[in-house]
Design a protein around this motif. Structure first.
Motif, PDB file in Angstrom:
ATOM      1  N   ALA A  15     -25.264  -2.714 -12.179  1.00 56.76           N
ATOM      2  CA  ALA A  15     -24.600  -3.144 -13.594  1.00 56.76           C
ATOM      3  C   ALA A  15     -24.010  -1.791 -13.943  1.00 56.76           C
ATOM      4  O   ALA A  15     -23.164  -1.603 -14.920  1.00 56.76           O
ATOM      5  CB  ALA A  15     -25.348  -3.846 -14.399  1.00 56.76           C
ATOM      6  N   ARG A  16     -24.764  -0.557 -13.674  1.00 56.20           N
ATOM      7  CA  ARG A  16     -24.590   0.478 -14.656  1.00 56.20           C
ATOM      8  C   ARG A  16     -23.644   1.526 -13.432  1.00 56.20           C
ATOM      9  O   ARG A  16     -22.714   2.282 -13.772  1.00 56.20           O
ATOM     10  CB  ARG A  16     -25.708   1.348 -14.713  1.00 56.20           C
ATOM     11  CG  ARG A  16     -26.305   0.826 -15.953  1.00 56.20           C
ATOM     12  CD  ARG A  16     -27.611   1.501 -16.362  1.00 56.20           C
ATOM     13  NE  ARG A  16     -27.267   2.705 -17.162  1.00 56.20           N
ATOM     14  CZ  ARG A  16     -28.081   3.632 -17.394  1.00 56.20           C
ATOM     15  NH1 ARG A  16     -29.278   3.502 -17.377  1.00 56.20           N
ATOM     16  NH2 ARG A  16     -27.604   4.890 -17.845  1.00 56.20           N
ATOM     17  N   TYR A  17     -24.025   1.606 -12.020  1.00 57.03           N
ATOM     18  CA  TYR A  17     -23.250   2.661 -11.272  1.00 57.03           C
ATOM     19  C   TYR A  17     -22.610   2.162  -9.977  1.00 57.03           C
ATOM     20  O   TYR A  17     -21.740   2.812  -9.354  1.00 57.03           O
ATOM     21  CB  TYR A  17     -24.595   3.380 -10.519  1.00 57.03           C
ATOM     22  CG  TYR A  17     -25.468   4.054 -11.514  1.00 57.03           C
ATOM     23  CD1 TYR A  17     -24.852   5.208 -12.424  1.00 57.03           C
ATOM     24  CD2 TYR A  17     -26.448   3.556 -12.124  1.00 57.03           C
ATOM     25  CE1 TYR A  17     -25.530   5.726 -13.152  1.00 57.03           C
ATOM     26  CE2 TYR A  17     -27.341   4.361 -12.784  1.00 57.03           C
ATOM     27  CZ  TYR A  17     -27.062   5.328 -13.619  1.00 57.03           C
ATOM     28  OH  TYR A  17     -27.309   6.156 -14.540  1.00 57.03           O
ATOM     29  N   ASN A  18     -22.551   0.619  -9.729  1.00 54.18           N
ATOM     30  CA  ASN A  18     -21.918   0.140  -8.766  1.00 54.18           C
ATOM     31  C   ASN A  18     -20.603  -0.277  -9.343  1.00 54.18           C
ATOM     32  O   ASN A  18     -20.519  -1.147 -10.170  1.00 54.18           O
ATOM     33  CB  ASN A  18     -22.625  -0.904  -8.092  1.00 54.18           C
ATOM     34  CG  ASN A  18     -21.835  -1.775  -7.063  1.00 54.18           C
ATOM     35  OD1 ASN A  18     -20.603  -2.005  -7.276  1.00 54.18           O
ATOM     36  ND2 ASN A  18     -22.224  -1.693  -5.888  1.00 54.18           N
ATOM     37  N   PRO A  19     -19.210   0.215  -9.073  1.00 53.47           N
ATOM     38  CA  PRO A  19     -18.144  -0.016  -9.772  1.00 53.47           C
ATOM     39  C   PRO A  19     -17.682  -1.666  -9.694  1.00 53.47           C
ATOM     40  O   PRO A  19     -17.359  -2.130 -10.737  1.00 53.47           O
ATOM     41  CB  PRO A  19     -16.876   0.621  -8.971  1.00 53.47           C
ATOM     42  CG  PRO A  19     -17.635   0.968  -7.664  1.00 53.47           C
ATOM     43  CD  PRO A  19     -19.215   1.208  -7.873  1.00 53.47           C
TER      44      PRO A  19
ATOM     45  N   ARG B  78     -17.299  -7.909 -17.366  1.00 57.40           N
ATOM     46  CA  ARG B  78     -16.285  -9.477 -17.655  1.00 57.40           C
ATOM     47  C   ARG B  78     -17.162 -10.469 -18.260  1.00 57.40           C
ATOM     48  O   ARG B  78     -16.794 -11.116 -19.135  1.00 57.40           O
ATOM     49  CB  ARG B  78     -15.694  -9.754 -16.608  1.00 57.40           C
ATOM     50  CG  ARG B  78     -14.584  -9.080 -16.034  1.00 57.40           C
ATOM     51  CD  ARG B  78     -13.598  -9.678 -15.090  1.00 57.40           C
ATOM     52  NE  ARG B  78     -14.281 -10.012 -13.846  1.00 57.40           N
ATOM     53  CZ  ARG B  78     -14.427  -9.065 -12.688  1.00 57.40           C
ATOM     54  NH1 ARG B  78     -13.855  -8.085 -12.870  1.00 57.40           N
ATOM     55  NH2 ARG B  78     -15.034  -9.906 -11.735  1.00 57.40           N
ATOM     56  N   LEU B  79     -18.458 -10.520 -17.802  1.00 58.43           N
ATOM     57  CA  LEU B  79     -19.294 -11.526 -18.474  1.00 58.43           C
ATOM     58  C   LEU B  79     -19.818 -11.481 -19.882  1.00 58.43           C
ATOM     59  O   LEU B  79     -19.742 -12.283 -20.676  1.00 58.43           O
ATOM     60  CB  LEU B  79     -20.250 -11.716 -17.364  1.00 58.43           C
ATOM     61  CG  LEU B  79     -20.327 -12.224 -15.967  1.00 58.43           C
ATOM     62  CD1 LEU B  79     -21.423 -12.081 -15.273  1.00 58.43           C
ATOM     63  CD2 LEU B  79     -19.764 -13.647 -15.855  1.00 58.43           C
ATOM     64  N   ILE B  80     -20.059 -10.284 -20.137  1.00 62.59           N
ATOM     65  CA  ILE B  80     -20.480  -9.732 -21.404  1.00 62.59           C
ATOM     66  C   ILE B  80     -19.206 -10.007 -22.419  1.00 62.59           C
ATOM     67  O   ILE B  80     -19.366 -10.583 -23.559  1.00 62.59           O
ATOM     68  CB  ILE B  80     -20.899  -8.296 -21.468  1.00 62.59           C
ATOM     69  CG1 ILE B  80     -22.314  -8.120 -20.667  1.00 62.59           C
ATOM     70  CG2 ILE B  80     -21.154  -8.065 -23.076  1.00 62.59           C
ATOM     71  CD1 ILE B  80     -23.502  -9.052 -21.155  1.00 62.59           C
TER      72      ILE B  80
END
Length: 314
Positions: free
Chosen positions: A266-270, A278-280
């Motif tokens: 969630a931080r490093y995979n584009p 998008r979910l947040i």
């Protein structure tokens, strides 16, 4: 011709066997020793009967030799979850619990649900699974000792804890070396690990957990693989009432490894980072978003192994 369905309850020294002649037919009970001769004799008898499905209850590792011996004789074997068997027995009103009753409940559970037999891991696969499980145990022990160390002030006790942590870390390095040798000694596993690690967020520990504990990866569809990992949501509704969906069950070690990988992804995979954002932005709670990322990551890994193609940015 009636199908022959067999339930086997495994204990340390004995196998209780219940043979159903047809889904609703009468049953035959017997007990055999849980040793090489007993398993071989049972395999020969079940083969002669034309057993169509044989269920062995998972019993802390005692079932492994039994399942492998019967599957090696060409019998269609499934390993069943003891919680499911107990819930099935309670649903039938069978409150008593003995080994012969458990064997009967396993057979009747198979007759009612008809689970699909799957190939069991070979000796090297079982070794890798055992090594990965041992690694989890050692990591857990190190974490527990560090928690104790943080709470204690007595120097002599802290020194004892430090000595144990040092020994556990040495053992962890040794187990990591053995896992590495096991994976690199198999060209197939090495290729699978390389495929998995091509995805940003997947490190060696996660990749090897998936190799050991989720051999079905790439062979099932996305819903089936999510269910195996315990990432498929359970719908809860009655009439017009709809409750929150929950996840659970499945293989806890796989789910834990995927959660860790999802937090990194969630931080490093584009792709996963954009999906998480998008979910947040849509107002999803953080944990719900993380579960969705873990499920999407598993879907990606399943497709990569199925297609034998490394990660590519969409």
């Amino acid at each position: 011709m009636d199908q022959v369905i067999v339930g086997i309850d495994v204990s340390k020294s004995r196998l209780d066997v219940h043979i159903l002649l047809g889904a609703q037919g009468p049953g035959e009970c017997e007990a055999v020793p849980r040793d090489g001769a007993g398993i071989a004799a049972l395999a020969e008898r079940l083969g002669a009967l034309g057993a169509t499905l044989v269920g062995v209850e998972a019993t802390g590792g005692f079932e492994t030799v039994v399942a492998a011996g019967l599957a090696g004789a060409g019998l269609p074997v499934v390993v069943v979850n003891p919680r499911q068997i107990r819930a099935f027995a309670q649903a039938l009103g069978r409150r008593a619990k003995t080994d012969p009753i458990d064997a009967e409940m396993i057979a009747r559970f198979l007759a009612a649900t008809r689970p699909e037999p799957r190939a069991l891991p070979d000796a090297s696969g079982r070794l890798l699974a055992d090594l990965v499980a041992r690694r989890r145990q050692i990591v857990s022990m190190i974490a527990a000792e560090r928690q104790r160390q943080s709470r204690l002030t007595e120097p002599r006790v802290r020194r004892s804890i430090l000595r144990l942590i040092t020994a556990l870390e040495k053992e962890l390095n040794e187990v990591d070396r053995e896992i590495d040798d096991q994976v690199r000694g198999s060209p197939i596993w090495q290729a699978q690990e390389d495929l998995l690690r091509s995805v940003p967020g997947i490190g060696p520990a996660t990749a090897r957990t998936l190799l050991a504990d989720l051999p079905e990866l790439g062979r099932l569809d996305r819903r089936q693989i999510a269910s195996l990992a315990g990432l498929a949501p359970w719908t809860r509704q009655s009439g017009t009432w709809r409750g929150k969906a929950f996840i659970g069950g499945g293989r806890a070690s796989v789910r834990t490894a995927l959660f860790v990988a999802a937090m990194v992804g969630a931080r490093y995979n584009p792709t996963l980072k954009a999906f998480h954002a998008r979910l947040i932005a849509a107002g999803k709670p953080k944990m719900v978003a993380l579960i969705a990322v873990a499920r999407k990551l598993l879907t990606i890994l399943n497709a990569i192994v199925r297609d034998q193609k490394p990660w590519q940015v969409a």
